[in-house]
Design a protein around this motif. Structure first.
Motif, PDB file in Angstrom:
ATOM      1  N   SER A 233       1.548   7.953   4.692  1.00 25.78           N
ATOM      2  CA  SER A 233       0.697   7.402   3.624  1.00 25.78           C
ATOM      3  C   SER A 233       1.507   7.016   2.384  1.00 25.78           C
ATOM      4  CB  SER A 233      -0.409   8.385   3.247  1.00 25.78           C
ATOM      5  OG  SER A 233       0.132   9.546   2.634  1.00 25.78           O
ATOM      6  N   HIS A 234       2.627   7.727   2.140  1.00 26.44           N
ATOM      7  CA  HIS A 234       3.409   7.407   0.941  1.00 26.44           C
ATOM      8  C   HIS A 234       4.182   6.091   1.076  1.00 26.44           C
ATOM      9  CE1 HIS A 234       6.890   8.973   3.149  1.00 26.44           C
ATOM     10  NE2 HIS A 234       7.655   8.478   2.194  1.00 26.44           N
ATOM     11  N   LEU A 235       4.263   5.580   2.297  1.00 21.04           N
ATOM     12  CA  LEU A 235       4.935   4.296   2.524  1.00 21.04           C
ATOM     13  C   LEU A 235       3.950   3.125   2.556  1.00 21.04           C
ATOM     14  CD1 LEU A 235       7.420   5.314   5.390  1.00 21.04           C
ATOM     15  CD2 LEU A 235       7.951   5.030   2.954  1.00 21.04           C
ATOM     16  N   ALA A 236       2.665   3.432   2.531  1.00 14.13           N
ATOM     17  CA  ALA A 236       1.642   2.381   2.634  1.00 14.13           C
ATOM     18  C   ALA A 236       1.648   1.489   1.395  1.00 14.13           C
ATOM     19  CB  ALA A 236       0.272   3.011   2.821  1.00 14.13           C
ATOM     20  N   ALA A 237       1.173   0.288   1.567  1.00 16.98           N
ATOM     21  CA  ALA A 237       1.112  -0.672   0.451  1.00 16.98           C
ATOM     22  C   ALA A 237       0.086  -0.232  -0.584  1.00 16.98           C
ATOM     23  CB  ALA A 237       0.748  -2.053   0.985  1.00 16.98           C
ATOM     24  N   HIS A 238       0.315  -0.642  -1.813  1.00 15.60           N
ATOM     25  CA  HIS A 238      -0.664  -0.442  -2.885  1.00 15.60           C
ATOM     26  C   HIS A 238      -1.911  -1.249  -2.517  1.00 15.60           C
ATOM     27  CE1 HIS A 238      -2.470  -0.961  -6.896  1.00 15.60           C
ATOM     28  NE2 HIS A 238      -1.853   0.173  -7.198  1.00 15.60           N
ATOM     29  N   PRO A 239      -3.122  -0.775  -2.882  1.00 18.34           N
ATOM     30  CA  PRO A 239      -4.346  -1.522  -2.543  1.00 18.34           C
ATOM     31  C   PRO A 239      -4.322  -2.995  -2.997  1.00 18.34           C
ATOM     32  CG  PRO A 239      -4.911   0.627  -3.431  1.00 18.34           C
ATOM     33  CD  PRO A 239      -3.419   0.499  -3.553  1.00 18.34           C
ATOM     34  N   ASP A 240      -3.580  -3.295  -4.070  1.00 17.59           N
ATOM     35  CA  ASP A 240      -3.492  -4.682  -4.547  1.00 17.59           C
ATOM     36  C   ASP A 240      -2.524  -5.520  -3.725  1.00 17.59           C
ATOM     37  OD1 ASP A 240      -5.165  -3.840  -6.544  1.00 17.59           O
ATOM     38  OD2 ASP A 240      -3.600  -3.711  -8.084  1.00 17.59           O
TER      39      ASP A 240
ATOM     40  N   ASN B 254       8.728   0.743  -3.354  1.00 19.63           N
ATOM     41  CA  ASN B 254       7.494   0.526  -2.598  1.00 19.63           C
ATOM     42  C   ASN B 254       7.446  -0.867  -1.977  1.00 19.63           C
ATOM     43  OD1 ASN B 254       4.099   0.160  -2.726  1.00 19.63           O
ATOM     44  ND2 ASN B 254       4.965   2.049  -1.932  1.00 19.63           N
ATOM     45  N   VAL B 255       8.185  -1.812  -2.562  1.00 22.51           N
ATOM     46  CA  VAL B 255       8.273  -3.158  -1.977  1.00 22.51           C
ATOM     47  C   VAL B 255       9.087  -3.075  -0.687  1.00 22.51           C
ATOM     48  CG1 VAL B 255       9.041  -5.539  -2.336  1.00 22.51           C
ATOM     49  CG2 VAL B 255       8.074  -4.247  -4.240  1.00 22.51           C
ATOM     50  N   GLY B 256      10.250  -2.428  -0.778  1.00 24.96           N
ATOM     51  CA  GLY B 256      11.103  -2.251   0.395  1.00 24.96           C
ATOM     52  C   GLY B 256      10.470  -1.383   1.462  1.00 24.96           C
ATOM     53  N   ALA B 257       9.506  -0.559   1.048  1.00 27.76           N
ATOM     54  CA  ALA B 257       8.855   0.347   1.996  1.00 27.76           C
ATOM     55  C   ALA B 257       8.055  -0.401   3.059  1.00 27.76           C
ATOM     56  CB  ALA B 257       7.952   1.334   1.254  1.00 27.76           C
ATOM     57  N   ALA B 258       7.835  -1.693   2.857  1.00 28.97           N
ATOM     58  CA  ALA B 258       7.131  -2.492   3.871  1.00 28.97           C
ATOM     59  C   ALA B 258       7.879  -2.403   5.201  1.00 28.97           C
ATOM     60  CB  ALA B 258       7.018  -3.944   3.427  1.00 28.97           C
ATOM     61  N   ILE B 259       9.202  -2.486   5.138  1.00 28.67           N
ATOM     62  CA  ILE B 259      10.041  -2.415   6.341  1.00 28.67           C
ATOM     63  C   ILE B 259       9.963  -1.006   6.926  1.00 28.67           C
ATOM     64  CG2 ILE B 259      12.427  -2.546   7.187  1.00 28.67           C
ATOM     65  CD1 ILE B 259      12.794  -4.621   4.779  1.00 28.67           C
ATOM     66  N   LEU B 260      10.040   0.000   6.043  1.00 27.58           N
ATOM     67  CA  LEU B 260       9.995   1.390   6.504  1.00 27.58           C
ATOM     68  C   LEU B 260       8.645   1.707   7.147  1.00 27.58           C
ATOM     69  CD1 LEU B 260      11.681   3.204   3.454  1.00 27.58           C
ATOM     70  CD2 LEU B 260      12.777   2.182   5.461  1.00 27.58           C
TER      71      LEU B 260
END
Length: 191
Positions: free
Chosen positions: A135-142, A113-119
């Motif tokens: 939506s599954h690539l979106a950042a966690h609310p925190d 999920n950290v790497g998903a920022a690029i995706l």
């Protein structure tokens, strides 16, 4: 030198494999078109279906607060619905894992999920967002990094033996190897 935490050891152990997975995924150009992205979603569906039981594992849930809330399978399904994507549906061998190996799998999934920022940024270039298709690539609310630090802290706090640590390393290897197999099968590329 102080001993590495479990997540530090996992990072060290899987660095090369992690890079190979990243390179393989990007070589498939999942964000070149909606059709290519649909295949990526099918791969994500296979992977998140496989790891979903980890988020509902009673033993781990007792030790990792809020574990079930981290599962992303429902978001992957929602993204598939947005883009009218069916599951791949062909035979993709389902791996199994012990509770200790599951820790390594969890490390890989949550770390992704950290790497998903690029995706996520790439998905935006083909008009996908957390509202539609990604939506599954979106950042966690925190936020990605605070969330990842929190998850790593919880994993590092797990009461693990040396045998458990070795099993977690195997789990991480298996998770990366499985995702590579899934990507190759769905995008129809040879080993």
């Amino acid at each position: 030198m102080s001993e590495l935490t479990l997540t530090e050891a996992l990072k060290e152990h899987s660095r090369t494999t992690h890079d190979a997975v990243d390179n393989l995924v990007m070589s498939m150009q999942p964000f070149a078109s909606h059709d290519n992205y649909r295949k990526f979603l099918q791969a994500q569906y296979e992977f998140h279906t496989t790891v979903n039981p980890i988020y509902h594992n009673q033993t781990l849930a007792e030790q990792l607060d809020g574990l079930a809330n981290l599962a992303r399978l429902d978001r992957v399904k929602s993204d598939m619905k947005d883009l009218e994507v069916e599951p791949f549906g062909k035979d993709v061998e389902q791996p199994t894992f012990t509770d200790s190996e599951a820790i390594g799998w969890l490390y890989c999934v949550e770390g992704s999920n950290v790497g998903a920022a690029i995706l996520y940024k790439e998905a935006g270039k083909i008009d996908l967002s957390d509202e539609f298709g990604a939506s599954h690539l979106a950042a966690h609310p925190d936020g990605r990094m605070p969330h990842w630090r929190d998850v790593k802290g919880k994993i590092d706090a797990l009461p693990v033996s040396d045998e458990d640590k070795q099993a977690a390393m195997k789990g991480a290897d298996d998770a990366f190897a499985y995702f590579k197999r899934v990507i190759r099968k769905i995008y129809d590329v040879a080993e």
